[in-house]
Design an enzyme around this catalytic site. Structure first.
Site, PDB file in Angstrom:
ATOM      1  N   HIS A 165       0.819  -1.219   0.000  1.00 50.49           N
ATOM      2  CA  HIS A 165       0.000   0.000   0.000  1.00 50.49           C
ATOM      3  C   HIS A 165       0.848   1.261   0.000  1.00 50.49           C
ATOM      4  O   HIS A 165       0.355   2.344  -0.314  1.00 50.49           O
ATOM      5  CB  HIS A 165      -0.923   0.005   1.233  1.00 50.49           C
ATOM      6  CG  HIS A 165      -2.011  -1.014   1.138  1.00 50.49           C
ATOM      7  ND1 HIS A 165      -3.312  -0.683   0.867  1.00 50.49           N
ATOM      8  CD2 HIS A 165      -1.982  -2.364   1.236  1.00 50.49           C
ATOM      9  CE1 HIS A 165      -4.042  -1.790   0.822  1.00 50.49           C
ATOM     10  NE2 HIS A 165      -3.262  -2.821   1.046  1.00 50.49           N
ATOM     11  N   ASP A 377       3.264   9.417  -0.733  1.00 53.15           N
ATOM     12  CA  ASP A 377       2.113   8.624  -0.319  1.00 53.15           C
ATOM     13  C   ASP A 377       1.896   7.525  -1.350  1.00 53.15           C
ATOM     14  O   ASP A 377       1.985   7.801  -2.555  1.00 53.15           O
ATOM     15  CB  ASP A 377       0.861   9.529  -0.276  1.00 53.15           C
ATOM     16  CG  ASP A 377      -0.088   9.163   0.849  1.00 53.15           C
ATOM     17  OD1 ASP A 377      -0.091   7.997   1.256  1.00 53.15           O
ATOM     18  OD2 ASP A 377      -0.818  10.062   1.315  1.00 53.15           O
TER      19      ASP A 377
HETATM   20  P1  ADQ Z   1      -3.074   5.840   4.905  1.00 50.87           P
HETATM   21  O1  ADQ Z   1      -1.687   6.271   5.106  1.00 50.87           O
HETATM   22  O2  ADQ Z   1      -3.873   5.541   6.111  1.00 50.87           O
HETATM   23  O3  ADQ Z   1      -3.136   4.562   3.960  1.00 50.87           O
HETATM   24  P2  ADQ Z   1      -5.001   7.330   3.117  1.00 50.87           P
HETATM   25  O4  ADQ Z   1      -4.951   6.623   1.820  1.00 50.87           O
HETATM   26  O5  ADQ Z   1      -5.136   8.795   2.979  1.00 50.87           O
HETATM   27  O6  ADQ Z   1      -3.749   7.044   4.035  1.00 50.87           O
HETATM   28  O7  ADQ Z   1      -6.242   6.788   3.919  1.00 50.87           O
HETATM   29  C1  ADQ Z   1      -6.663   7.380   5.119  1.00 50.87           C
HETATM   30  C2  ADQ Z   1      -8.058   6.859   5.436  1.00 50.87           C
HETATM   31  O8  ADQ Z   1      -8.394   7.261   6.757  1.00 50.87           O
HETATM   32  C3  ADQ Z   1      -9.106   7.436   4.502  1.00 50.87           C
HETATM   33  O9  ADQ Z   1      -9.967   6.420   4.081  1.00 50.87           O
HETATM   34  C4  ADQ Z   1      -9.860   8.466   5.344  1.00 50.87           C
HETATM   35  O10 ADQ Z   1     -11.226   8.524   5.095  1.00 50.87           O
HETATM   36  C5  ADQ Z   1      -9.615   7.986   6.757  1.00 50.87           C
HETATM   37  N1  ADQ Z   1      -9.471   9.169   7.597  1.00 50.87           N
HETATM   38  C6  ADQ Z   1      -8.517  10.081   7.506  1.00 50.87           C
HETATM   39  N2  ADQ Z   1      -8.718  11.051   8.402  1.00 50.87           N
HETATM   40  C7  ADQ Z   1      -9.834  10.745   9.080  1.00 50.87           C
HETATM   41  C8  ADQ Z   1     -10.543  11.352  10.167  1.00 50.87           C
HETATM   42  N3  ADQ Z   1     -10.161  12.478  10.725  1.00 50.87           N
HETATM   43  N4  ADQ Z   1     -11.629  10.746  10.636  1.00 50.87           N
HETATM   44  C9  ADQ Z   1     -12.014   9.599  10.068  1.00 50.87           C
HETATM   45  N5  ADQ Z   1     -11.408   8.992   9.059  1.00 50.87           N
HETATM   46  C10 ADQ Z   1     -10.310   9.547   8.572  1.00 50.87           C
HETATM   47  C11 ADQ Z   1      -2.199   3.683   3.334  1.00 50.87           C
HETATM   48  C12 ADQ Z   1      -1.172   4.365   2.438  1.00 50.87           C
HETATM   49  C13 ADQ Z   1      -1.886   5.205   1.400  1.00 50.87           C
HETATM   50  C14 ADQ Z   1      -2.866   4.349   0.609  1.00 50.87           C
HETATM   51  C15 ADQ Z   1      -3.744   3.546   1.533  1.00 50.87           C
HETATM   52  C16 ADQ Z   1      -4.579   2.530   0.767  1.00 50.87           C
HETATM   53  O11 ADQ Z   1      -0.283   5.158   3.213  1.00 50.87           O
HETATM   54  O12 ADQ Z   1      -0.955   5.805   0.517  1.00 50.87           O
HETATM   55  O13 ADQ Z   1      -3.687   5.179  -0.180  1.00 50.87           O
HETATM   56  O14 ADQ Z   1      -2.993   2.833   2.493  1.00 50.87           O
HETATM   57  O15 ADQ Z   1      -3.792   1.731  -0.029  1.00 50.87           O
END
Ligand code: ADQ
Length: 490
Positions: A165, A377
């Protein structure tokens, strides 16, 4: 349809002790869970992972937490030392920073690697115990890169898939790892390796060429091929998507509509800029705040006309670096608000907590500009979720070049280098001034892409690639024991 077995470090919820015999269950926040959970709920299958507490897993509360998710849940137990050396240690103080090109954040403690292998072996045992022939075993993410080797050592011949990921770094950075060869060798025990972007695939192949002298890379147009120790490993890029319809439907719902109207009403005559991140130094939050401060300094017309709503979800706060990092964010927010606020305008609204789903969707729906500027990311789902919730086809997205999502969203997003504070500040002004017609045209293009290449498309793409791996030799020989546990596929 083959049974799907998902293996990830964490389960989609965390158990926590709240006193003697009292337990809380919290849904996990993060990209992996957001993407994989809806798929497993729809298809059924098994999820193997750690429920987030150290020591013995309490039977009753675990059964209660997993009462009806629509799939089977198999826990893996970790001790405190495992958590410290495998999870906080090798996974989050070595691999996570290094793979995000942040080598100065790494702590290359020699004992971490041994702990990493040992815990990966425990996951391998759990897989071996509950898998059957024909199962589609899909291991996720950087915590479990050694699992396939451990399973092979236990005699499992079944096809094994892996999806990373996070980004895969270029050779010059990867080479800093004390175990570059051992890690690549471990990964090459999988049959299919999935990455988020073409750049990650290129980086991985570059590392294989430089580090593994006995591996041969055979370039292909679709899935790439590596030949290694008489085995063939396929590789490809599979950009992860979101459950578009569920976000869109959620954004249209009555409670979300009401909440987003309330949010807007709190800030009359202002454009709302939204940042939503887990607390992590890779997400570029201080750089973003500095850019916002720079925009207010250099473009006074923005003062009193924009508000930055920055939501940060607590994450890995036990790691000292994350704690220091939070203090840095707190100071920057204080500095901006101290310098620019007036009696009726506070430039940064800062929330350090998780939002519930309705609230998150109301923020996506109600904010005019999404500000997604990670230093690096794998993909970044927040950018895609924002687009899915813009049911009015309005809204501008400022997006880092270094997010995997930039490859798919570049036709609609305003791409920036998150390290270039002035460029980002100017882009805020550009987004602020963008005409409704241009916003709509850009948003339409992005929504089309996010809708089409959604999470179900992603799973299908990956499973189809897995199905091409060849139907031979799915045999589980119990090496040290007597019985053959699984019979060969027909
Ligand atoms: P993450 O590093 O966790 O994922 P991201 O892809 O942005 O990063 O996902 C974050 C998730 O958390 C989103 O679904 C979002 O809705 C949720 N979230 C964020 N802030 C929130 C809040 N304040 N309250 C509730 N929910 C919140 C890792 C990798 C990424 C990759 C994903 C999936 O680092 O690059 O996109 O896996 O493969």
């Amino acid at each position: 349809m083959n049974r799907l077995i998902i293996v990830s470090n964490r389960l989609p919820f965390a158990l926590d002790s709240a006193g003697e015999d009292l337990w809380t269950v919290t849904p996990a926040v993060g990209g992996l869970v957001s993407a994989v959970e809806p798929v497993l709920r729809e298809r059924g299958g098994t999820w193997i992972g750690w429920p987030g507490i150290t020591g013995k897993i309490p039977k009753g509360p675990f059964a209660e937490a997993t009462r009806d998710p629509g799939y089977k849940v198999v826990p893996v137990a970790l001790s405190e030392t495992d958590r410290d050396e495998f999870y906080y240690g090798y996974s989050n103080e070595v691999i996570w920073p290094l793979f995000h090109d942040l080598q100065n954040f790494c702590s290359f403690e020699p004992t971490y690697w041994e702990a990493y292998k040992e815990v990966n072996e425990r996951y391998a045992d759990a897989i071996a115990r509950c898998s059957q022939p024909e199962d589609f075993i899909w291991v996720h993410d950087y915590h479990l890169m050694y699992v396939a080797q451990a399973l092979r050592e236990r005699g499992l011949r079944a096809a094994l898939m892996f999806f990373l990921h996070i980004p895969f770094p270029p050779y010059d950075i990867f080479a800093k790892l004390p175990q570059p060869q051992r890690l690549l060798r471990a990964l090459l025990h999988f049959d299919l390796l999935g990455f988020q972007t073409r750049r990650d695939v290129r980086n991985f192949l570059g590392c294989v060429r430089r580090v593994m002298s006995d591996a041969r890379v055979v370039p292909r147009r679709e899935l790439q091929l590596v030949r290694f120790e008489k085995r063939q490993i396929r590789l490809g890029n599979f950009p992860i998507g979101i459950d578009f319809d569920s976000f869109e439907k959620g954004a249209m719902s009555e409670p979300v509509t009401r909440r987003s109207q309330q949010l807007r009403a709190n800030f009359p005559n202002c454009q709302l800029i939204l940042g939503v991140d887990r607390l992590d130094y890779s997400k570029g939050i201080p750089e973003r705040l500095r850019a916002f401060r720079n925009a207010l300094e250099r473009h006074p017309k923005l003062r009193g006309r924009v508000v930055l709503i920055q939501v940060v979800v607590p994450s890995r706060v036990e790691i000292p670096r994350y704690h220091e990092f939070k203090q840095r964010i707190d100071r920057l927010v204080g500095d901006i608000n101290g310098r620019f606020s007036t009696s009726n305008w506070l430039p940064v609204q800062y929330h350090f907590r998780s939002l519930d789903r309705e609230d998150l969707l109301a923020h996506y729906r109600g904010c005019d500009i999404a500000f997604v500027t990670p230093l690096k990311d794998g993909m970044n789902l927040v950018a895609k979720e924002y687009c899915a919730c813009r049911i009015d086809e309005n809204g501008a997205l400022i997006l880092s070049h270094f997010a995997g999502a930039a490859e798919q969203l570049k036709t609609g997003a305003l791409l920036v280098n998150p390290y270039d504070v002035e460029e980002v500040a100017d882009t805020i002004l550009k987004a602020f001034r963008m005409s409704p017609a241009e916003r709509t045209a850009r948003m339409k293009r992005m929504r089309r892409m996010v809708r089409k290449e959604n999470v179900f498309w992603w799973v299908d793409l990956f499973l189809k690639a897995g199905a091409t791996l060849g139907r031979s030799s799915q045999v589980f020989e119990k090496r040290r024991g007597s019985a053959t546990l699984q019979s060969a596929k027909g």
